[in-house]
Design a protein around this motif. Structure first.
Motif, PDB file in Angstrom:
ATOM      1  N   PHE A   1       1.124  -1.201   0.321  1.00  0.00           N
ATOM      2  CA  PHE A   1      -0.269   0.076  -0.030  1.00  0.00           C
ATOM      3  C   PHE A   1       0.981   1.547   0.055  1.00  0.00           C
ATOM      4  O   PHE A   1       0.520   2.543  -0.947  1.00  0.00           O
ATOM      5  CB  PHE A   1      -0.497  -0.232   1.618  1.00  0.00           C
ATOM      6  N   ARG A   2       2.141   1.133   0.629  1.00  0.00           N
ATOM      7  CA  ARG A   2       2.764   2.300   1.091  1.00  0.00           C
ATOM      8  C   ARG A   2       3.939   2.599  -1.112  1.00  0.00           C
ATOM      9  O   ARG A   2       3.422   4.136  -0.573  1.00  0.00           O
ATOM     10  CB  ARG A   2       3.864   2.174   2.138  1.00  0.00           C
ATOM     11  N   ARG A   3       3.609   1.774  -1.444  1.00  0.00           N
ATOM     12  CA  ARG A   3       4.610   1.789  -2.519  1.00  0.00           C
ATOM     13  C   ARG A   3       3.980   2.433  -3.512  1.00  0.00           C
ATOM     14  O   ARG A   3       3.623   2.800  -4.701  1.00  0.00           O
ATOM     15  CB  ARG A   3       5.692   0.531  -3.345  1.00  0.00           C
ATOM     16  N   ALA A   4       2.617   1.999  -3.924  1.00  0.00           N
ATOM     17  CA  ALA A   4       1.606   1.962  -4.254  1.00  0.00           C
ATOM     18  C   ALA A   4       0.875   4.044  -4.513  1.00  0.00           C
ATOM     19  O   ALA A   4       0.272   4.417  -3.253  1.00  0.00           O
ATOM     20  CB  ALA A   4       0.247   1.903  -4.350  1.00  0.00           C
ATOM     21  N   LYS A   5       1.509   5.186  -4.808  1.00  0.00           N
ATOM     22  CA  LYS A   5       0.403   5.924  -5.306  1.00  0.00           C
ATOM     23  C   LYS A   5      -0.407   6.094  -5.146  1.00  0.00           C
ATOM     24  O   LYS A   5      -1.467   6.145  -6.239  1.00  0.00           O
ATOM     25  CB  LYS A   5       0.960   6.615  -6.152  1.00  0.00           C
TER      26      LYS A   5
END
Length: 179
Positions: free
Chosen positions: A144-148
């Motif tokens: 989730f963190r990596r998905a902008k």
């Protein structure tokens, strides 16, 4: 009259032996749970399962592993449900939810291996599988963190914390088994 008295005496003996057999295992649950970081969770989960009244420490570990498997499976199902309900045009969200659901399914699989490890008394492997289980939700959070533009959902965070605590209880019980 003698038959009634002997029947009552026999009933009292059976009841007292039943009560005595339950109390020591309640004590076993409490002593075992004191070795964990989440005493109240441990006691609550174990006392809610009737099998714990006759279980030894290894059996208590297996019961807690079962609690973890249910949690991981329910979370995988919950996320998969959100995946299918996600907006059809948001392919990034769909992929992230599918990946997270897969991670929680792997967490449940890892706990299934833990049950086999307990049966084999391979406590090092059991501990390794529990640690892996704890890490799968972290991977979901990182996806989730990596998905902008995506925010880690509160409900998934709550479930992550719950599974991590359950695994912490299992780890504490495993520590007790290898003492």
């Amino acid at each position: 009259m003698a038959k009634a008295t002997s029947s009552i005496f026999l009933l009292l003996v059976i009841l007292s032996s039943t009560l005595l057999s339950v109390k020591p295992n309640t004590t076993t649950i409490e002593i075992t749970c004191k070795t964990t970081n989440y005493y109240r969770l441990c006691v609550s989960a174990l006392k809610s399962d009737p099998r714990s009244l006759t279980a030894d420490t290894k059996g208590l570990a297996a019961i807690m592993v079962g609690v973890g498997m249910k949690s991981a499976t329910a979370t995988a199902t919950y996320i998969a449900g959100n995946h299918t309900a996600a907006a059809t045009n948001d392919t990034v969200l769909k992929k992230v939810l599918k990946d997270c659901s897969d991670k929680y399914a792997l967490a449940a699989d890892s706990l299934r291996l833990t049950v086999q490890d307990l049966d084999d008394e391979a406590y090092d492997y059991a501990y390794m599988h529990v640690l892996a289980t704890q890490d799968y939700p972290n991977v979901c959070r990182n996806i989730f963190r990596r998905a902008k533009g995506l925010v880690y959902p509160t409900e998934i965070r709550r479930r992550e914390v719950s599974l991590r605590r359950i695994c912490g209880v299992v780890s504490g019980i495993l520590d007790r088994l290898v003492e």
